[in-house]
Design a protein around this motif. Structure first.
Motif, PDB file in Angstrom:
ATOM      1  N   GLU A 109      -6.879  -7.590 -14.302  1.00  9.20           N
ATOM      2  CA  GLU A 109      -6.929  -7.323 -12.597  1.00  9.20           C
ATOM      3  C   GLU A 109      -8.249  -7.385 -12.147  1.00  9.20           C
ATOM      4  O   GLU A 109      -8.459  -8.010 -11.194  1.00  9.20           O
ATOM      5  CB  GLU A 109      -6.039  -6.280 -12.355  1.00  9.20           C
ATOM      6  CG  GLU A 109      -4.435  -6.221 -12.505  1.00  9.20           C
ATOM      7  CD  GLU A 109      -3.967  -4.943 -12.199  1.00  9.20           C
ATOM      8  OE1 GLU A 109      -3.211  -5.043 -11.300  1.00  9.20           O
ATOM      9  OE2 GLU A 109      -3.892  -4.229 -13.133  1.00  9.20           O
ATOM     10  N   ILE A 147      -9.459  -5.444  -2.757  1.00  6.98           N
ATOM     11  CA  ILE A 147      -8.481  -6.364  -3.554  1.00  6.98           C
ATOM     12  C   ILE A 147      -7.534  -5.436  -4.362  1.00  6.98           C
ATOM     13  O   ILE A 147      -6.331  -5.545  -4.224  1.00  6.98           O
ATOM     14  CB  ILE A 147      -9.103  -7.211  -4.142  1.00  6.98           C
ATOM     15  CG1 ILE A 147      -9.746  -8.335  -2.817  1.00  6.98           C
ATOM     16  CG2 ILE A 147      -8.091  -8.221  -4.842  1.00  6.98           C
ATOM     17  CD1 ILE A 147     -10.660  -9.404  -3.621  1.00  6.98           C
ATOM     18  N   LYS A 150      -4.918  -3.083  -3.082  1.00  3.80           N
ATOM     19  CA  LYS A 150      -3.765  -3.611  -2.635  1.00  3.80           C
ATOM     20  C   LYS A 150      -3.191  -2.923  -1.131  1.00  3.80           C
ATOM     21  O   LYS A 150      -2.143  -2.666  -1.049  1.00  3.80           O
ATOM     22  CB  LYS A 150      -2.488  -3.651  -3.717  1.00  3.80           C
ATOM     23  CG  LYS A 150      -2.903  -4.329  -4.757  1.00  3.80           C
ATOM     24  CD  LYS A 150      -1.663  -4.114  -5.909  1.00  3.80           C
ATOM     25  CE  LYS A 150      -2.083  -4.931  -7.411  1.00  3.80           C
ATOM     26  NZ  LYS A 150      -1.076  -4.667  -8.291  1.00  3.80           N
ATOM     27  N   LYS A 152      -1.821  -2.129   2.695  1.00  2.00           N
ATOM     28  CA  LYS A 152      -1.187  -2.851   3.461  1.00  2.00           C
ATOM     29  C   LYS A 152      -1.524  -2.970   4.777  1.00  2.00           C
ATOM     30  O   LYS A 152      -1.373  -3.901   5.567  1.00  2.00           O
ATOM     31  CB  LYS A 152       0.120  -1.760   3.795  1.00  2.00           C
ATOM     32  CG  LYS A 152       0.915  -1.331   2.518  1.00  2.00           C
ATOM     33  CD  LYS A 152       2.015  -0.363   2.899  1.00  2.00           C
ATOM     34  CE  LYS A 152       2.751  -0.144   1.926  1.00  2.00           C
ATOM     35  NZ  LYS A 152       4.021   1.018   2.051  1.00  2.00           N
ATOM     36  N   PHE A 178      -5.565 -11.397   1.224  1.00  2.00           N
ATOM     37  CA  PHE A 178      -4.875 -10.219   1.659  1.00  2.00           C
ATOM     38  C   PHE A 178      -3.632 -10.791   2.612  1.00  2.00           C
ATOM     39  O   PHE A 178      -2.515 -10.232   2.338  1.00  2.00           O
ATOM     40  CB  PHE A 178      -5.742  -9.682   2.796  1.00  2.00           C
ATOM     41  CG  PHE A 178      -6.810  -8.999   1.839  1.00  2.00           C
ATOM     42  CD1 PHE A 178      -6.148  -7.826   0.834  1.00  2.00           C
ATOM     43  CD2 PHE A 178      -8.014  -8.869   2.109  1.00  2.00           C
ATOM     44  CE1 PHE A 178      -6.922  -7.043   0.128  1.00  2.00           C
ATOM     45  CE2 PHE A 178      -9.069  -7.908   1.499  1.00  2.00           C
ATOM     46  CZ  PHE A 178      -8.612  -7.085   0.578  1.00  2.00           C
ATOM     47  N   LYS A 181      -0.588 -11.753   0.432  1.00  2.00           N
ATOM     48  CA  LYS A 181      -0.048 -10.567  -0.260  1.00  2.00           C
ATOM     49  C   LYS A 181       0.504  -9.637   0.948  1.00  2.00           C
ATOM     50  O   LYS A 181       1.329  -8.699   0.506  1.00  2.00           O
ATOM     51  CB  LYS A 181      -1.194  -9.707  -0.919  1.00  2.00           C
ATOM     52  CG  LYS A 181      -1.822 -10.554  -2.143  1.00  2.00           C
ATOM     53  CD  LYS A 181      -0.868 -10.902  -3.147  1.00  2.00           C
ATOM     54  CE  LYS A 181      -1.696 -11.584  -4.441  1.00  2.00           C
ATOM     55  NZ  LYS A 181      -0.670 -11.705  -5.382  1.00  2.00           N
ATOM     56  N   SER A 183      -0.568  -8.269   3.718  1.00  2.00           N
ATOM     57  CA  SER A 183      -1.129  -7.145   4.345  1.00  2.00           C
ATOM     58  C   SER A 183      -1.585  -7.624   5.572  1.00  2.00           C
ATOM     59  O   SER A 183      -1.776  -8.721   6.085  1.00  2.00           O
ATOM     60  CB  SER A 183      -2.724  -6.991   3.668  1.00  2.00           C
ATOM     61  OG  SER A 183      -2.704  -6.464   2.408  1.00  2.00           O
TER      62      SER A 183
END
Length: 238
Positions: A109, A147, A150, A152, A178, A181, A183
């Motif tokens: 990751e 990153i 993660k 919101k 972002f 994903k 966000s």
């Protein structure tokens, strides 16, 4: 949804933010644009809940919950993160260790995050987050850290600061990452190239939301008007 309702903020007797209203939804990209000293970064710090930036009036709501009195740690637990304009230096800690701090993160990751910010993992994992890294390199490490969180809701305060112009595409790529994903991305900037990659913009002038709407229209107005504006803004208190 993250919502600011009638937010005012004063410091040392100066009213810096003067009753602003803003809304941010997950999966969308927003821009807070304006000249230096108009209150852009202050808005970001208020959202993050930094200790010296509690609103003097107004409320902040996150998915209906009043978070106005929550500290930065509690807001972080709820998924709000801030990318600092000027990242910190740390003596004696490697990039890999820094990116693992207080998190159960796999090496793969970390490598993926470093690649997203154009840092080759084999060259940077064992480097130290100290003065030997340039400002641009530290900014990229901070981006990688963000990153991996993660978030919101991510507040990116002048993400291009200290980074060479060739890295603008990388920043736009991270913003889009972002968004993909899920966000909500809140970008504080006065750079046209970045602002145009946001869907919705707020133009700030002297602590007020002067205009808001589609980013293309706001950027066009900003270019034509704000650079030549004779209005004296109140200096932002840092």
């Amino acid at each position: 949804m993250l919502e600011l309702r009638d937010i005012k903020y004063s410091k040392n007797g100066n009213e810096i933010i003067k009753g602003i209203n803003m809304k941010f939804e997950e999966g969308k990209v927003y821009c807070i644009v304006g000249n230096n000293g108009v209150g852009k970064s202050t808005i970001g710090y208020i959202i993050m809940g930094l200790s010296d930036y509690k609103p003097t009036e107004g409320k902040i709501f996150l998915n209906g919950e009043d978070i106005t009195d929550l500290d930065v740690t509690e807001r972080a637990k709820r998924g709000i993160s801030l990318l600092w304009q000027e990242p910190a230096r740390f003596e004696g800690i490697t990039v890999e260790s820094y990116l693992k701090l207080n998190r159960n993160i796999k090496k793969e990751e970390i490598e993926e995050a470093l690649k997203l910010v154009n840092l080759e993992p084999s060259r940077y994992m064992r480097r130290y987050v100290d003065k030997k890294l340039s400002g641009g390199e530290r900014k990229k490490v901070e981006l990688a850290s963000c990153i991996l969180l993660k978030p919101k809701y991510v507040i990116m305060d002048e993400p291009d600061s200290g980074i060479d112009i060739m890295s603008l595409d990388m920043i736009v790529g991270v913003i889009n990452y972002f968004k993909e994903k899920g966000s909500a991305v809140i970008v504080i900037t006065h750079r046209k190239e970045i602002a145009l990659n946001c869907g919705y913009s707020y133009l700030i002038c002297a602590g007020n939301v002067f205009l808001e709407g589609e980013s293309k229209k706001i950027v066009s107005y900003y270019e034509k008007t704000c650079d030549n504006c004779g209005h004296v803004n109140y200096l932002e208190e840092e």
